[in-house]
Design a protein around this motif. Structure first.
Motif, PDB file in Angstrom:
ATOM      1  N   THR A 149      84.911  78.363  42.069  1.00 33.90           N
ATOM      2  CA  THR A 149      85.108  77.190  42.916  1.00 33.90           C
ATOM      3  C   THR A 149      83.746  76.615  43.287  1.00 33.90           C
ATOM      4  N   PRO A 150      83.686  75.371  43.772  1.00 32.03           N
ATOM      5  CA  PRO A 150      82.407  74.773  44.144  1.00 32.03           C
ATOM      6  C   PRO A 150      81.693  75.576  45.241  1.00 32.03           C
ATOM      7  N   ALA A 151      80.388  75.496  45.248  1.00 32.68           N
ATOM      8  CA  ALA A 151      79.583  76.166  46.272  1.00 32.68           C
ATOM      9  C   ALA A 151      80.083  75.765  47.655  1.00 32.68           C
ATOM     10  N   GLY A 152      80.204  76.756  48.528  1.00 32.50           N
ATOM     11  CA  GLY A 152      80.646  76.493  49.886  1.00 32.50           C
ATOM     12  C   GLY A 152      82.142  76.536  50.085  1.00 32.50           C
ATOM     13  N   THR A 153      82.916  76.705  49.017  1.00 31.29           N
ATOM     14  CA  THR A 153      84.374  76.711  49.153  1.00 31.29           C
ATOM     15  C   THR A 153      84.999  78.051  48.828  1.00 31.29           C
ATOM     16  N   GLY A 154      84.217  78.990  48.374  1.00 27.80           N
ATOM     17  CA  GLY A 154      84.750  80.287  47.972  1.00 27.80           C
ATOM     18  C   GLY A 154      84.319  81.400  48.898  1.00 27.80           C
TER      19      GLY A 154
ATOM     20  N   ALA B 114      79.365  68.316  41.253  1.00 22.45           N
ATOM     21  CA  ALA B 114      79.029  67.295  42.258  1.00 22.45           C
ATOM     22  C   ALA B 114      79.312  67.808  43.668  1.00 22.45           C
ATOM     23  N   ALA B 115      80.430  68.487  43.867  1.00 28.94           N
ATOM     24  CA  ALA B 115      80.776  69.025  45.182  1.00 28.94           C
ATOM     25  C   ALA B 115      79.777  70.102  45.602  1.00 28.94           C
ATOM     26  N   SER B 116      79.350  70.924  44.662  1.00 23.27           N
ATOM     27  CA  SER B 116      78.367  71.967  44.951  1.00 23.27           C
ATOM     28  C   SER B 116      77.036  71.350  45.354  1.00 23.27           C
TER      29      SER B 116
END
Length: 70
Positions: A17-22, A55-57
């Protein structure tokens, strides 16, 4: 950022998952390497569109002040 949830997360089979969401503590990881000049986001398998996840990361790293953009 590894699998999105614990305790059933399996880093070998669950999509990333994107950085900050896992489950990975990105802030602690960045703090552990204060002299790092680069922060690289890499996905083996992604739970969503890989370009959106990149992009989200990037947004997470910049918006949280953990990294600088170029």
């Amino acid at each position: 950022n590894g699998p999105g949830t614990l305790p059933d997360a399996n880093w070998r089979t669950d999509p990333m998952t994107p950085a900050g969401t896992g489950v990975v503590d990105i802030a602690a990881m960045v703090a552990a390497l204060p002299r790092a000049e680069w922060h690289v986001v890499e996905f083996d398998d992604c739970a969503t569109d890989i370009f959106e996840a990149i992009a989200a990361s990037r947004r997470y790293l910049l918006d949280s002040g953990l990294s600088r953009g170029c």
